[in-house]
Write a protein that holds these residues in place. Sequence first.
Motif, short mmCIF file in Angstrom:
data_model
loop_
_atom_site.label_atom_id
_atom_site.label_comp_id
_atom_site.label_asym_id
_atom_site.label_seq_id
_atom_site.Cartn_x
_atom_site.Cartn_y
_atom_site.Cartn_z
N ILE A 164 0.84 -1.20 0.00
CA ILE A 164 0.00 0.00 0.00
C ILE A 164 0.87 1.25 0.00
O ILE A 164 1.76 1.40 0.86
N HIS A 165 0.60 2.15 -0.95
CA HIS A 165 1.35 3.40 -1.09
C HIS A 165 0.39 4.55 -1.38
O HIS A 165 -0.76 4.34 -1.74
N SER A 166 0.91 5.78 -1.25
CA SER A 166 0.16 6.94 -1.73
C SER A 166 1.09 7.82 -2.54
O SER A 166 2.32 7.74 -2.41
N PHE A 167 0.51 8.66 -3.40
CA PHE A 167 1.32 9.52 -4.26
C PHE A 167 0.75 10.93 -4.29
O PHE A 167 -0.44 11.16 -4.05
N THR A 168 1.62 11.87 -4.60
CA THR A 168 1.23 13.28 -4.62
C THR A 168 0.38 13.60 -5.84
O THR A 168 0.61 13.06 -6.93
N PRO A 169 -0.64 14.46 -5.68
CA PRO A 169 -1.52 14.79 -6.81
C PRO A 169 -0.85 15.66 -7.87
O PRO A 169 -1.39 15.81 -8.97
N ASN A 170 0.31 16.24 -7.55
CA ASN A 170 1.05 17.04 -8.52
C ASN A 170 2.50 16.59 -8.55
O ASN A 170 3.13 16.40 -7.50
N PHE A 171 3.04 16.42 -9.74
CA PHE A 171 4.40 15.94 -9.88
C PHE A 171 5.12 16.84 -10.88
O PHE A 171 4.72 16.93 -12.05
N HIS A 172 6.15 17.53 -10.38
CA HIS A 172 6.88 18.49 -11.23
C HIS A 172 5.93 19.46 -11.91
O HIS A 172 6.07 19.77 -13.11
N GLY A 173 4.94 19.93 -11.15
CA GLY A 173 4.01 20.93 -11.65
C GLY A 173 2.87 20.40 -12.49
O GLY A 173 2.02 21.19 -12.94
N ARG A 174 2.80 19.10 -12.69
CA ARG A 174 1.73 18.53 -13.51
C ARG A 174 0.72 17.80 -12.61
O ARG A 174 1.10 16.97 -11.78
N ALA A 175 -0.56 18.12 -12.82
CA ALA A 175 -1.61 17.46 -12.06
C ALA A 175 -1.79 16.03 -12.53
O ALA A 175 -1.67 15.74 -13.73
N ARG A 176 -2.07 15.14 -11.59
CA ARG A 176 -2.32 13.74 -11.90
C ARG A 176 -3.81 13.46 -11.76
O ARG A 176 -4.39 13.65 -10.68
N ALA A 177 -4.41 12.99 -12.82
CA ALA A 177 -5.85 12.72 -12.78
C ALA A 177 -6.16 11.38 -12.13
O ALA A 177 -7.21 11.22 -11.50
N VAL A 178 -5.26 10.39 -12.28
CA VAL A 178 -5.52 9.07 -11.73
C VAL A 178 -5.69 9.17 -10.21
O VAL A 178 -5.02 9.95 -9.54
N GLU A 179 -6.60 8.36 -9.68
CA GLU A 179 -6.85 8.37 -8.24
C GLU A 179 -6.34 7.10 -7.55
O GLU A 179 -5.86 7.15 -6.42
N ILE A 180 -6.45 5.98 -8.24
CA ILE A 180 -5.96 4.70 -7.72
C ILE A 180 -5.14 4.03 -8.81
O ILE A 180 -5.63 3.81 -9.92
N GLY A 181 -3.89 3.73 -8.49
CA GLY A 181 -3.04 3.00 -9.42
C GLY A 181 -2.92 1.55 -8.99
O GLY A 181 -2.71 1.27 -7.80
N ILE A 182 -3.08 0.64 -9.94
CA ILE A 182 -2.93 -0.79 -9.68
C ILE A 182 -1.66 -1.23 -10.40
O ILE A 182 -1.62 -1.31 -11.63
N LEU A 183 -0.60 -1.49 -9.65
CA LEU A 183 0.72 -1.71 -10.22
C LEU A 183 1.14 -3.18 -10.11
O LEU A 183 0.80 -3.86 -9.14
N HIS A 184 1.89 -3.62 -11.11
CA HIS A 184 2.42 -4.98 -11.08
C HIS A 184 3.73 -5.03 -11.84
O HIS A 184 4.08 -4.13 -12.61
N ASP A 185 4.45 -6.11 -11.63
CA ASP A 185 5.64 -6.41 -12.41
C ASP A 185 5.30 -7.60 -13.31
O ASP A 185 4.25 -7.57 -13.96
N ALA A 186 6.13 -8.62 -13.36
CA ALA A 186 5.90 -9.73 -14.29
C ALA A 186 4.65 -10.54 -13.94
O ALA A 186 4.01 -11.11 -14.83
N ASP A 187 4.32 -10.61 -12.67
CA ASP A 187 3.13 -11.34 -12.25
C ASP A 187 1.97 -10.36 -12.14
O ASP A 187 1.92 -9.53 -11.23
N GLN A 188 1.03 -10.44 -13.07
CA GLN A 188 -0.06 -9.47 -13.10
C GLN A 188 -1.41 -10.09 -12.74
O GLN A 188 -2.46 -9.47 -12.95
N ARG A 189 -1.38 -11.26 -12.13
CA ARG A 189 -2.64 -11.95 -11.82
C ARG A 189 -3.55 -11.12 -10.92
O ARG A 189 -4.74 -10.94 -11.23
#
Length: 265
Positions: A149-174
């Motif tokens: 579980i992580h959280s991220f800033t709504p602005n990155f290098h001055g750019r707004a991020r529209a995504v609210e929830i990111g679902i991240l994976h590496d090689a195993d994406q099940r």
Amino acid sequence: MASKIEQSSPSVEIHNRQANGPVVILCEHASHHIPEPYHDLGLNPAHRCSHAAWDPGARTVAVKLSEMLHAPLVASRISRLVYDCNRPPEAASAMPQRVEIIDVPGNHKLTAAQRSARVEAFYRPFCDAVTSVLVEREAHDIPTVLITIHSFTPNFHGRARAVEIGILHDADQRMADAMLAHSQLLPHRRIQRNVPYGPEDGVTHSLKLHGIDNGLANVMIEIRNDLLATREGEDTLARELSQLILPALVTLGFEPSPREGKPDA
């Protein structure tokens, strides 16, 4: 919601260690604590508790999910600026000299001995805690999906991020696939795969080390931290994430409700 702290040390804590639901939760960036010997790493006071130092709201959501899912939780008690437990020791970002526009003077010109000391003091205990929980569950034949579980800033290098929830994976994406397949359950949320980060950004170390290397289905969940600015927001996101996690577990063939009782001692 009261949490069950089963084990605590200066650098890592374990909640609900004996819980036997099918999930183990990690929260690598749970704290902005910088031990006194590091003199706040020379940070500007305005940055001491900023998102650069930790993931605001992530620990609270992780604890709530730990209770909802009857899941053990392993959380770091140290700022990721001292050591980022989601990075391997050889990575420069394990002890970053700079995060976005934030300079970290206490991480400049670290010697090999200083880096090694932090690895032993913070990274190894975290990894050992995760391993101990997983080994105990394997010994009691408890199936496991790993979720970080992580959280991220709504602005990155001055750019707004529209995504609210990111679902991240590496090689195993099940697990990621299963959660995304149920994203219609949260039609009001902007949910995306491997956004705002992905494997190419070096953020899947824990998934690979503790999940993939152990043959466990796994997923990393990123929540935009402005959604976690209040207790109500934290409650809401924990509940909504459980609405994605529970049917995903069923899709993968896991029983989402905890089995009765605790593992034998």
